[in-house]
Scaffold this active site. Sequence first.
Site, PDB file in Angstrom:
ATOM      1  N   ARG A   1      -1.664 -11.486  12.353  1.00  0.00           N
ATOM      2  CA  ARG A   1      -2.402 -10.397  11.703  1.00  0.00           C
ATOM      3  C   ARG A   1      -3.164 -10.907  10.490  1.00  0.00           C
ATOM      4  O   ARG A   1      -4.283 -10.472  10.219  1.00  0.00           O
ATOM      5  CB  ARG A   1      -1.469  -9.268  11.284  1.00  0.00           C
TER       6      ARG A   1
ATOM      7  N   LYS B   1       0.821  -1.209   0.000  1.00  0.00           N
ATOM      8  CA  LYS B   1       0.000   0.000   0.000  1.00  0.00           C
ATOM      9  C   LYS B   1       0.854   1.257   0.000  1.00  0.00           C
ATOM     10  O   LYS B   1       0.574   2.204  -0.735  1.00  0.00           O
ATOM     11  CB  LYS B   1      -0.953   0.015   1.205  1.00  0.00           C
TER      12      LYS B   1
ATOM     13  N   ARG C   1      11.113  -4.111  13.047  1.00  0.00           N
ATOM     14  CA  ARG C   1      10.063  -3.799  14.013  1.00  0.00           C
ATOM     15  C   ARG C   1       9.629  -5.063  14.737  1.00  0.00           C
ATOM     16  O   ARG C   1       9.656  -6.154  14.175  1.00  0.00           O
ATOM     17  CB  ARG C   1       8.843  -3.196  13.296  1.00  0.00           C
TER      18      ARG C   1
ATOM     19  N   ARG D   1      11.407  -6.828   6.025  1.00  0.00           N
ATOM     20  CA  ARG D   1      11.383  -5.366   6.118  1.00  0.00           C
ATOM     21  C   ARG D   1      12.293  -4.881   7.241  1.00  0.00           C
ATOM     22  O   ARG D   1      12.307  -5.457   8.324  1.00  0.00           O
ATOM     23  CB  ARG D   1       9.935  -4.927   6.358  1.00  0.00           C
TER      24      ARG D   1
ATOM     25  N   ARG E   1     -10.105  -0.863   8.151  1.00  0.00           N
ATOM     26  CA  ARG E   1      -9.500  -2.198   8.135  1.00  0.00           C
ATOM     27  C   ARG E   1     -10.539  -3.309   8.229  1.00  0.00           C
ATOM     28  O   ARG E   1     -10.228  -4.454   7.957  1.00  0.00           O
ATOM     29  CB  ARG E   1      -8.509  -2.343   9.297  1.00  0.00           C
TER      30      ARG E   1
END
Length: 169
Positions: free
Chosen positions: A166, A13, A155, A127, A88
């Site tokens: 998730r 996104k 992270r 990431r 969401r």
Amino acid sequence: MRMILVGPPGAGKGTQAAFLVDKFHITHISSGDMLRAAVQEETDLGKQADGYMKAGQLVPDDLVIAMIIERIAKPDCANGFMLDGFPRTRPQAEALDANLKNAGVALDVVLLIEVPDELILERITGRRSDPETGEIYHIKFMPPPADVAGRVIQRKDDTAEACTARLEK
């Protein structure tokens, strides 16, 4: 152009948002950035949100939606906007839709990015971010330069376990 960009975490996104915002010359509104800005500006809604955030709670949907309506009324959104990071869930989408209609705002497009779970897992777990610049890298697709590589971090929620949790929601 008034649009909403939706998709799972790691779908791309952010990458697509940058391209579309540039192409259509519209304001990019990230729900997280919007919340932090409202808190920093000490708006009435920002103060309310800050209370929830300091308590470690999610900001209620009705408050986030009120902040979105307030945000898209600002002059920099007159030419259009892209909302990224909200809604969401289906209830959030329905509530946002009703509030946009009440505000007299019609969307031009809702863009859904779909990506297979395996690719999302690879994207998220690879990431890394530079804590000094905020720049985002990927160990496979866009490795950090040699002078940055030693300081990039992952992270806490970019682990395989957190990502899988998730995706199951």
